[in-house]
Design an enzyme around this catalytic site. Structure first.
Site, mmCIF file in Angstrom:
data_model
loop_
_atom_site.group_PDB
_atom_site.id
_atom_site.type_symbol
_atom_site.label_atom_id
_atom_site.label_comp_id
_atom_site.label_asym_id
_atom_site.label_seq_id
_atom_site.Cartn_x
_atom_site.Cartn_y
_atom_site.Cartn_z
ATOM 1 N N PRO A 22 54.613 97.684 43.064
ATOM 2 C CA PRO A 22 54.237 97.110 41.772
ATOM 3 C C PRO A 22 54.313 98.165 40.675
ATOM 4 C CG PRO A 22 52.599 96.621 43.461
ATOM 5 C CD PRO A 22 53.506 97.660 44.026
ATOM 6 N N LYS A 23 54.746 97.746 39.496
ATOM 7 C CA LYS A 23 54.803 98.654 38.348
ATOM 8 C C LYS A 23 53.547 98.464 37.510
ATOM 9 C CE LYS A 23 57.672 100.255 34.555
ATOM 10 N NZ LYS A 23 56.490 100.496 33.688
ATOM 11 N N PHE A 24 52.664 99.451 37.553
ATOM 12 C CA PHE A 24 51.399 99.361 36.837
ATOM 13 C C PHE A 24 51.593 99.638 35.353
ATOM 14 C CE2 PHE A 24 49.923 99.413 41.083
ATOM 15 C CZ PHE A 24 48.636 98.918 41.083
ATOM 16 N N GLU A 168 53.320 94.941 35.456
ATOM 17 C CA GLU A 168 54.498 94.705 34.618
ATOM 18 C C GLU A 168 55.701 94.170 35.385
ATOM 19 O OE1 GLU A 168 54.819 97.587 30.945
ATOM 20 O OE2 GLU A 168 54.951 98.696 32.817
ATOM 21 N N GLY A 169 55.815 94.510 36.652
ATOM 22 C CA GLY A 169 57.000 94.151 37.415
ATOM 23 C C GLY A 169 57.051 94.953 38.693
#
Length: 293
Positions: A22-24, A168-169
């Protein structure tokens, strides 16, 4: 410490040998634990230890000679809140101690670059990941490894469901990949057409900037004029520009549909998140500034 960067992609890659994280939504932060002290380094290279005394205190549990790469976030009501991270980052040393109690920071670590003085950047990601988990799981929050999977179906589920938590993604890495310091060796898949753009100037006056002059990370690097700024962004641009003591000079840029537009250049540039779908129309929409620590 030069950090690894990521290239934006539009679809989720699938195949053997890939890892998904996961993109924090926070600030990039490198944790350096020496024999005697802890230093926190921003992506810009600045040492920002005083802004996050809670993370610095937690990092003293790490063995000497440890370097971690990750993201500092602040959780609020079950999701990460970028505005609160900005607030923590901008605090004075005295104020930071107070905010550490009311808005505690969390560190989402996604790589270990050095351990017990041994440089691990040349090791494959799969090995570094195993060492990172072994290092941080016994310690627990606020230092914790980001989740990771090699299952593309689970990654796709994360992509669709985790935005509710402020994610975010996704970031995609190869399991056999060494640490790409200073290079765009990773891939990032974001929701919508959001990109980081360099803010090289603004139109309007220093007290009332009207729009930003942007250079997008792809294309021919021709500067573009953004759509008009909101009142909140106008105030933030004016404040950040003045606080950085930037060099301001008058120049012109060719704007789509506007001809030559005068603007004031910013040196060094700022960074902004923008939504942009076309090279011609409409102009990029500025979502927020990404103020470097």
């Amino acid at each position: 410490m030069r950090v690894a960067l990521a290239t934006a992609i539009r679809t989720l890659p699938r195949g053997a040998g890939l890892a998904y994280e996961p993109k924090f939504d926070g600030h990039r932060l490198v944790v350096l634990r020496s024999e005697t002290e802890v230093a926190l380094q921003a992506r810009s290279g600045r040492i920002v230890t005083s802004a996050f005394p809670d993370l610095a205190a937690a990092a003293r549990q790490l063995p000497a000679g440890t370097v971690l790469d990750g993201e500092v976030v602040v959780w609020h009501e079950g999701r990460t809140d970028f505005a609160l991270v900005q607030r923590r980052a901008a605090a004075t040393a005295a104020r930071a101690a107070v905010l550490a109690q009311s808005l505690p920071a969390s560190y989402a670590a996604f790589d270990v670059l050095e351990l017990a003085g041994l440089d691990l950047r040349g090791r494959p990601y799969e090995r570094r990941r195993a060492l990172l988990v072994d290092l941080l799981l016994p310690l627990g929050p606020p230092l914790q490894p980001v989740p990771m999977t090699t299952d593309p179906e689970l990654a796709a589920t994360w992509y669709e469901t985790l935005p509710a938590s402020g994610i975010e993604g996704l970031v995609v890495k190869r399991l056999d990949q060494t640490y790409p310091a200073g290079r765009r060796g990773w891939q990032k898949l974001r929701h919508t057409d959001v990109r980081d753009a360099a803010v090289v100037g603004y139109t309007g006056t220093p007290r009332r900037p009207l729009a930003l002059v942007l250079v997008l990370p792809v294309g021919d690097e021709t500067p573009l004029v953004s759509s008009p700024l909101t009142a909140a962004l106008r105030a933030e641009v004016a404040e950040v520009a003045s606080s950085r003591a930037v060099t301001v000079a008058t120049a012109t840029v060719t704007a789509i549909g506007l001809g030559e537009v005068p603007f004031r250049s910013l040196d060094p540039p700022l960074t902004a998140e923008v939504r942009h779908t076309s090279a011609r129309h409409p102009p990029p929409e500025v979502l927020r500034l990404r103020t470097e620590l």
